[in-house]
Design a protein around this motif. Structure first.
Motif, PDB file in Angstrom:
ATOM      1  N   LEU A 316       0.820  -1.205   0.000  1.00  0.00           N
ATOM      2  CA  LEU A 316       0.000   0.000   0.000  1.00  0.00           C
ATOM      3  C   LEU A 316       0.857   1.259   0.000  1.00  0.00           C
ATOM      4  O   LEU A 316       0.515   2.256  -0.658  1.00  0.00           O
ATOM      5  CB  LEU A 316      -0.936  -0.013   1.207  1.00  0.00           C
ATOM      6  CG  LEU A 316      -1.986  -1.136   1.235  1.00  0.00           C
ATOM      7  CD1 LEU A 316      -2.843  -1.036   2.495  1.00  0.00           C
ATOM      8  CD2 LEU A 316      -2.863  -1.080  -0.015  1.00  0.00           C
ATOM      9  N   ALA A 317       1.971   1.220   0.731  1.00  0.00           N
ATOM     10  CA  ALA A 317       2.877   2.374   0.755  1.00  0.00           C
ATOM     11  C   ALA A 317       3.500   2.593  -0.610  1.00  0.00           C
ATOM     12  O   ALA A 317       3.625   3.739  -1.078  1.00  0.00           O
ATOM     13  CB  ALA A 317       3.968   2.160   1.814  1.00  0.00           C
ATOM     14  N   LYS A 318       3.893   1.522  -1.277  1.00  0.00           N
ATOM     15  CA  LYS A 318       4.493   1.622  -2.609  1.00  0.00           C
ATOM     16  C   LYS A 318       3.487   2.187  -3.608  1.00  0.00           C
ATOM     17  O   LYS A 318       3.840   3.022  -4.456  1.00  0.00           O
ATOM     18  CB  LYS A 318       4.967   0.239  -3.053  1.00  0.00           C
ATOM     19  CG  LYS A 318       5.698   0.218  -4.400  1.00  0.00           C
ATOM     20  CD  LYS A 318       7.056   0.858  -4.316  1.00  0.00           C
ATOM     21  CE  LYS A 318       8.029  -0.049  -3.576  1.00  0.00           C
ATOM     22  NZ  LYS A 318       9.422   0.476  -3.634  1.00  0.00           N
ATOM     23  N   SER A 321       3.006   5.885  -3.011  1.00  0.00           N
ATOM     24  CA  SER A 321       4.163   6.620  -3.519  1.00  0.00           C
ATOM     25  C   SER A 321       4.100   6.746  -5.038  1.00  0.00           C
ATOM     26  O   SER A 321       4.399   7.802  -5.600  1.00  0.00           O
ATOM     27  CB  SER A 321       5.450   5.910  -3.094  1.00  0.00           C
ATOM     28  OG  SER A 321       6.587   6.547  -3.637  1.00  0.00           O
ATOM     29  N   ALA A 322       3.692   5.672  -5.703  1.00  0.00           N
ATOM     30  CA  ALA A 322       3.591   5.685  -7.169  1.00  0.00           C
ATOM     31  C   ALA A 322       2.513   6.659  -7.628  1.00  0.00           C
ATOM     32  O   ALA A 322       2.697   7.402  -8.596  1.00  0.00           O
ATOM     33  CB  ALA A 322       3.287   4.283  -7.689  1.00  0.00           C
ATOM     34  N   GLU A 323       1.375   6.667  -6.940  1.00  0.00           N
ATOM     35  CA  GLU A 323       0.290   7.577  -7.305  1.00  0.00           C
ATOM     36  C   GLU A 323       0.708   9.024  -7.079  1.00  0.00           C
ATOM     37  O   GLU A 323       0.322   9.915  -7.845  1.00  0.00           O
ATOM     38  CB  GLU A 323      -0.954   7.246  -6.488  1.00  0.00           C
ATOM     39  CG  GLU A 323      -1.614   5.927  -6.894  1.00  0.00           C
ATOM     40  CD  GLU A 323      -2.809   5.599  -6.032  1.00  0.00           C
ATOM     41  OE1 GLU A 323      -3.139   6.408  -5.135  1.00  0.00           O
ATOM     42  OE2 GLU A 323      -3.417   4.528  -6.243  1.00  0.00           O
ATOM     43  N   ALA A 324       1.483   9.261  -6.012  1.00  0.00           N
ATOM     44  CA  ALA A 324       1.953  10.621  -5.746  1.00  0.00           C
ATOM     45  C   ALA A 324       2.880  11.107  -6.859  1.00  0.00           C
ATOM     46  O   ALA A 324       2.918  12.306  -7.164  1.00  0.00           O
ATOM     47  CB  ALA A 324       2.678  10.662  -4.395  1.00  0.00           C
ATOM     48  N   SER A 328       1.471   4.633 -12.675  1.00  0.00           N
ATOM     49  CA  SER A 328       0.433   3.617 -12.537  1.00  0.00           C
ATOM     50  C   SER A 328       0.768   2.737 -11.342  1.00  0.00           C
ATOM     51  O   SER A 328       1.925   2.343 -11.152  1.00  0.00           O
ATOM     52  CB  SER A 328       0.347   2.755 -13.797  1.00  0.00           C
ATOM     53  OG  SER A 328      -0.490   1.639 -13.572  1.00  0.00           O
ATOM     54  N   PRO A 329      -0.221   2.413 -10.517  1.00  0.00           N
ATOM     55  CA  PRO A 329       0.037   1.533  -9.369  1.00  0.00           C
ATOM     56  C   PRO A 329       0.605   0.188  -9.782  1.00  0.00           C
ATOM     57  O   PRO A 329       1.342  -0.438  -9.032  1.00  0.00           O
ATOM     58  CB  PRO A 329      -1.354   1.370  -8.731  1.00  0.00           C
ATOM     59  CG  PRO A 329      -2.115   2.582  -9.160  1.00  0.00           C
ATOM     60  CD  PRO A 329      -1.604   2.890 -10.541  1.00  0.00           C
TER      61      PRO A 329
END
Length: 350
Positions: A316-318, A321-324, A328-329
């Motif tokens: 979930l943290a990764k 971070s990707a969305e920020a 793409s998740p």
């Protein structure tokens, strides 16, 4: 390729899928409601035990023009007990009357012969003692207990104890629903019913093990990647075997449904109901439990582990971070991913 085959291919590749695990509390609620209904039916109506378990007499007549309704009335008047009458393919009648001893059976036989206007020697009378049915029931319970123990031991060794517990709960779930349906519809419970109940256990377990096998392979080294949580891998395993489960269930239900609805319903072959109803309900319940109950239960048990909790937090943290970063998740956390994907797919090929 057919639409179903195309859907199966997309499910297998993970291009589409339904969130079975994410909606597991909905399925739990449905199962609890059905189970409570079954238990209430058992408590209120009870099971209609056949003559093999209660004891009594079975009278078989030659070909006769007497209707089933008239025969039932004559038999109940002659014996003072409820009677079950079935029309045989030979044109004769099979009349079951519970709680008759030898002397009473002989008297009832004479009265039936007089009422049907046939010779008493043409009516075949078979006496069944309740002890025989009790022996069958005890052996069935023993067989069921041994089966459950062996299932738990096998799954604990081949997979893990969480899967063994989930499979055991799913089996109990299937049995409870099937027995509850018998109480609701009032069908007789005979040795054929017992055979049907024991048969569905094997089918239900097979369907569950196929999903578990895909989950076992797909979750191998799962903590080495940060793309999927355990519940997501489990959901992919269910989707990967979904079309196979549907196909095998439909193929199994078609002949059993023919026995139940055509043989037992339209043709009046009531004895077919003994085994066909338990098989029909049990097969459907087994397919349902393997998808909606067993695997979600494994997820609930597995994600209590500290390692799985930590994995979920990293995934979930990764993704956050990707969305920020505007990525793409699916691009987040690729370490170890190829292995997990390959193992999950190889598990679903089995």
């Amino acid at each position: 390729m057919s639409k179903l085959g195309d859907l199966g291919a997309k499910l297998y590749r993970g291009e589409v899928g339904y969130d079975f695990v994410g909606k597991r509390f909905v399925w739990y609620g449905v199962s609890i409601l059905i189970t409570i209904t079954a238990i209430v039916a058992l408590a209120v109506q009870g099971l209609n035990m056949g003559i093999e378990f209660k004891g009594g007499a079975v009278f078989t007549t030659p070909k006769t023009s007497i209707s089933e309704t008239q025969a039932r009335e004559d038999a109940e008047k002659a014996s003072g007990h409820d009677a079950v009458v079935q029309k045989l393919g030979t044109g004769g009648l099979r009349i079951q009357i519970s709680d008759l001893d030898t002397n009473a059976a002989a008297d009832v036989k004479a009265k039936l012969a007089d009422g049907f206007k046939i010779d008493a020697g043409q009516i075949n009378a078979d006496l069944v003692g309740p002890s025989w049915g009790e022996q069958i029931a005890n052996k069935a319970w023993t067989g069921l207990g041994v089966f459950m123990v062996l299932v738990v031991i096998y799954l604990a060794i081949a997979f893990e104890w969480r899967m063994a517990i989930a499979a055991l709960i799913a089996l109990i779930h299937d049995l409870t629903i099937t027995v509850g349906v018998y109480a609701l519809v009032g069908f007789e419970v005979t040795p054929g019913t017992v055979i049907g109940l024991l048969t569905i256990l094997g089918y239900s377990l097979y369907d569950t093990v196929v999903v578990f096998d895909g989950l076992k392979e797909g979750s191998k080294d799962i903590t080495k990647q940060t793309r999927w949580t355990y519940s997501e891998v489990a959901n992919r395993s269910i989707n990967g075997t979904l079309v196979r489960s549907i196909n095998t269930t439909v193929v199994a239900l078609l002949p059993v449904g023919a026995l139940l609805f055509i043989g037992g319903g339209f043709l009046g072959a009531g004895m077919l109901n003994d085994i066909s109803l338990s098989l029909f309900v049990g097969l459907a319940a087994g397919a349902y439990s393997s998808i909606f109950i067993a695997t979600p239960l494994v997820v609930d048990l597995k994600e209590r582990e500290p390692a799985m909790k930590a994995l979920k937090k990293r995934v979930l943290a990764k993704r956050a971070s990707a969305e920020a970063r505007g990525e793409s998740p699916d691009d987040a956390g690729t370490e170890g991913t190829p292995e997990v994907v390959a193992q999950g797919r190889s598990g679903r090929r089995r």
